[in-house]
Design a protein around this motif. Structure first.
Motif, PDB file in Angstrom:
ATOM      1  N   LEU A  21      17.724 -12.840  -0.815  1.00 22.24           N
ATOM      2  CA  LEU A  21      16.630 -12.231  -0.071  1.00 22.24           C
ATOM      3  C   LEU A  21      15.338 -12.395  -0.853  1.00 22.24           C
ATOM      4  O   LEU A  21      15.346 -12.493  -2.087  1.00 22.24           O
ATOM      5  N   TYR A  22      14.212 -12.412  -0.142  1.00 24.85           N
ATOM      6  CA  TYR A  22      12.914 -12.274  -0.800  1.00 24.85           C
ATOM      7  C   TYR A  22      11.922 -11.729   0.207  1.00 24.85           C
ATOM      8  O   TYR A  22      12.185 -11.660   1.410  1.00 24.85           O
ATOM      9  N   HIS A  23      10.773 -11.295  -0.313  1.00 22.45           N
ATOM     10  CA  HIS A  23       9.734 -10.743   0.557  1.00 22.45           C
ATOM     11  C   HIS A  23       8.392 -11.330   0.167  1.00 22.45           C
ATOM     12  O   HIS A  23       8.253 -12.018  -0.853  1.00 22.45           O
TER      13      HIS A  23
ATOM     14  N   VAL B 183      10.181  -3.798  -3.163  1.00 25.86           N
ATOM     15  CA  VAL B 183      11.251  -3.839  -2.176  1.00 25.86           C
ATOM     16  C   VAL B 183      12.585  -3.741  -2.907  1.00 25.86           C
ATOM     17  O   VAL B 183      12.884  -4.558  -3.788  1.00 25.86           O
ATOM     18  N   THR B 184      13.364  -2.730  -2.554  1.00 25.79           N
ATOM     19  CA  THR B 184      14.624  -2.450  -3.228  1.00 25.79           C
ATOM     20  C   THR B 184      15.738  -2.278  -2.204  1.00 25.79           C
ATOM     21  O   THR B 184      15.509  -2.318  -0.998  1.00 25.79           O
TER      22      THR B 184
ATOM     23  N   GLU C 115      17.050  -5.306  -6.350  1.00 22.88           N
ATOM     24  CA  GLU C 115      15.611  -5.585  -6.434  1.00 22.88           C
ATOM     25  C   GLU C 115      15.344  -6.892  -5.694  1.00 22.88           C
ATOM     26  O   GLU C 115      15.818  -7.951  -6.098  1.00 22.88           O
ATOM     27  N   VAL C 116      14.591  -6.826  -4.609  1.00 23.33           N
ATOM     28  CA  VAL C 116      14.294  -8.023  -3.820  1.00 23.33           C
ATOM     29  C   VAL C 116      13.067  -8.712  -4.407  1.00 23.33           C
ATOM     30  O   VAL C 116      11.991  -8.113  -4.487  1.00 23.33           O
TER      31      VAL C 116
ATOM     32  N   THR D  10      11.328  -0.342   1.263  1.00 19.83           N
ATOM     33  CA  THR D  10      10.046  -0.772   0.719  1.00 19.83           C
ATOM     34  C   THR D  10       9.115   0.415   0.540  1.00 19.83           C
ATOM     35  O   THR D  10       9.270   1.457   1.195  1.00 19.83           O
ATOM     36  N   THR D  11       8.163   0.259  -0.370  1.00 22.63           N
ATOM     37  CA  THR D  11       7.180   1.315  -0.611  1.00 22.63           C
ATOM     38  C   THR D  11       6.051   1.295   0.410  1.00 22.63           C
ATOM     39  O   THR D  11       5.179   2.169   0.372  1.00 22.63           O
TER      40      THR D  11
END
Length: 453
Positions: A73-75, A82-83, A119-120, A154-155
């Motif tokens: 995964l990634y963002h 992003v966790t 952790e993404v 996500t925050t």
């Protein structure tokens, strides 16, 4: 913002190797393609290959070879953390085709599993190495698919990200050789004149032998591979300059690589770093001889960087010209790479730098080199045509040898005689405003074009 469909995102294209600058090169990139992120948004993406081929067993009583799918995964947005990434993998579509071995960070339940990514990251890397192999009685040509979905915390406002729909990997059962190139690794801080080892090996992970091996090397000008092997031939490659920017080495070996067998050169490959080396590159590609198709050609090649400790002094020189009102004069601006290093952007194809001319007052440019683009005084695009602009930006080639000069011939009509009318000639990076990192001397980065001095 319009978000592209996953089917449009999964394949970014083919990796650019040195051979691609001269010819086509291979290597499929299977991560998703990111779209620009806005300040108040983020997007979750799934890393998965578009397709893969698994071989049948190499012989009676043997197990089929195992492949590893690099999932993850990634963002997009660096402003958000992003966790708790959860990648759901559904292998129900592989019935009768292939079976999987779940990694430790996956919790399987029947034909699906939820895989944890605590952790993404912001880049597409492998966090879920899924091992896959053909079932024992799978028929050649059979195919199935793996599907994916994902969520993460996500925050950002809302606290949840969900990947788009439609991610899948097609799994096919095949037969044939599968050559995999292993090594070498990149080298940093290499001294000009030194020799660096570039060891590599080839392993056949397929279920059929490779009856002979073809190896192709592309080395940039600052690397000398010497005589790789008596069965190899070397050819300078590349046009448009005073020297060839590449050397291509073609090698044909008769060695038969049975399934599981490996190949190395009789003598380890070494590269001598030239005195003019700076940012060098060596690409290696292998394939079975006789036109035999590789089961998974994406791992048949690799490229390594060799970075030398060196500099290149780029310099510009202006010109002087005189004439009466109404006359047209010639003025040639000159760039020179004073070395000692050559500089090349062979992978990106970008110019190594640009020469920026501000036209002297009282004159109009009437003839412009093809590589020079008109600009406003502020540096924006000039809409009035190629001639008559108050400023010009001239691109240098994508590579320049040490001690090479490039001339930009302009013609200007003197509209009004102004004694000592001067325009600035300045060396600029191809993009942005940062100084060229390899140039230690900025005193000769500017000059003047003077009319009627």
């Amino acid at each position: 913002m319009t978000t592209p469909t996953p089917s449009a995102r999964r394949v970014r294209g083919r990796t650019v190797r040195l051979g691609a600058v001269c010819m086509a090169a291979a290597g499929l990139v299977t991560v998703g393609m990111a779209t620009p992120a806005f300040a108040d948004s983020d997007q979750l993406w799934i890393v998965a290959p578009y397709e893969t081929v698994v071989p049948t067993a190499a012989g009676p009583g043997q197990e089929p070879a195992t492949r590893t799918l690099g999932l993850g995964l990634y963002h997009d947005h660096s402003g958000f953390q992003v966790t708790d990434g959860r990648l759901t993998v559904d292998v129900s579509g592989l019935a009768g085709v292939a079976e999987v071995v779940w990694p430790e960070n996956c919790a399987p339940s029947g034909t699906t599993a939820v895989c944890s990514v605590p952790e993404v990251p912001l880049t597409g890397t492998t966090q879920v190495p899924l091992r896959i192999r053909a079932v024992t009685d799978a028929a050649v040509g059979a195919s199935g698919r793996i599907t994916y979905s994902a969520t993460a915390a996500t925050t950002m406002e809302g606290g949840q990200l969900t990947a788009g729909e439609g991610y899948e990997t097609t799994v096919k059962v095949g037969t044939g050789p599968d050559l995999v190139l292993e090594g070498p690794v990149s080298a940093e801080g290499v001294q000009p004149g030194s020799t660096v080892p570039v060891p590599f090996s080839v392993v056949n992970h397929g279920n059929q032998p490779a009856n002979g091996l073809q190896a192709t090397f592309y080395a940039t000008r600052g690397l000398d591979l010497g005589t790789v092997d008596p069965r190899c031939t070397s050819t300078p490659v590349g046009e448009g300059g005073t020297v060839a920017p590449f050397t291509r080495v073609d090698c044909a070996f008769d060695d038969v690589l049975a399934p599981g067998a490996s190949f190395t050169l009789p003598e380890p490959l070494r590269a001598t770093v030239a005195p003019y080396a700076y940012s060098e590159r060596l690409d290696i590609n292998v394939e079975a001889r006789g036109g035999v198709e590789d089961l998974a050609p994406g791992d048949n090649g690799t490229g390594v960087d060799v970075r030398a400790v060196n500099t290149a002094d780029f310099a510009v020189r202006g010109a002087k010209a005189s004439g009466a009102a109404g006359e047209t004069v010639k003025a040639a601006l000159t760039f020179r790479n004073r070395g000692p290093a050559w500089i090349a952007n062979l992978r990106s194809g970008d110019p190594v730098a640009a020469v920026d001319l501000t036209v002297p007052k009282g004159a109009t440019v009437t003839s412009v080199p093809e590589v020079c683009q008109p600009r406003t005084l502020e540096g924006d695009w000039y809409e009035g045509g190629r001639t008559g602009a108050p400023r010009y930006v001239c691109d240098l080639p994508m590579w320049v040898a040490e001690n090479q000069t490039v001339t930009f011939p302009f013609e200007l009509r003197i509209d009004t005689v102004i004694t000592g009318s001067a325009g600035t000639v300045a060396l600029k990076p191809p993009y942005g405003t940062q100084p060229l990192p390899f140039d230690p001397n900025h005193r000769n980065d500017t000059s003047m074009l003077v009319l009627n001095p």
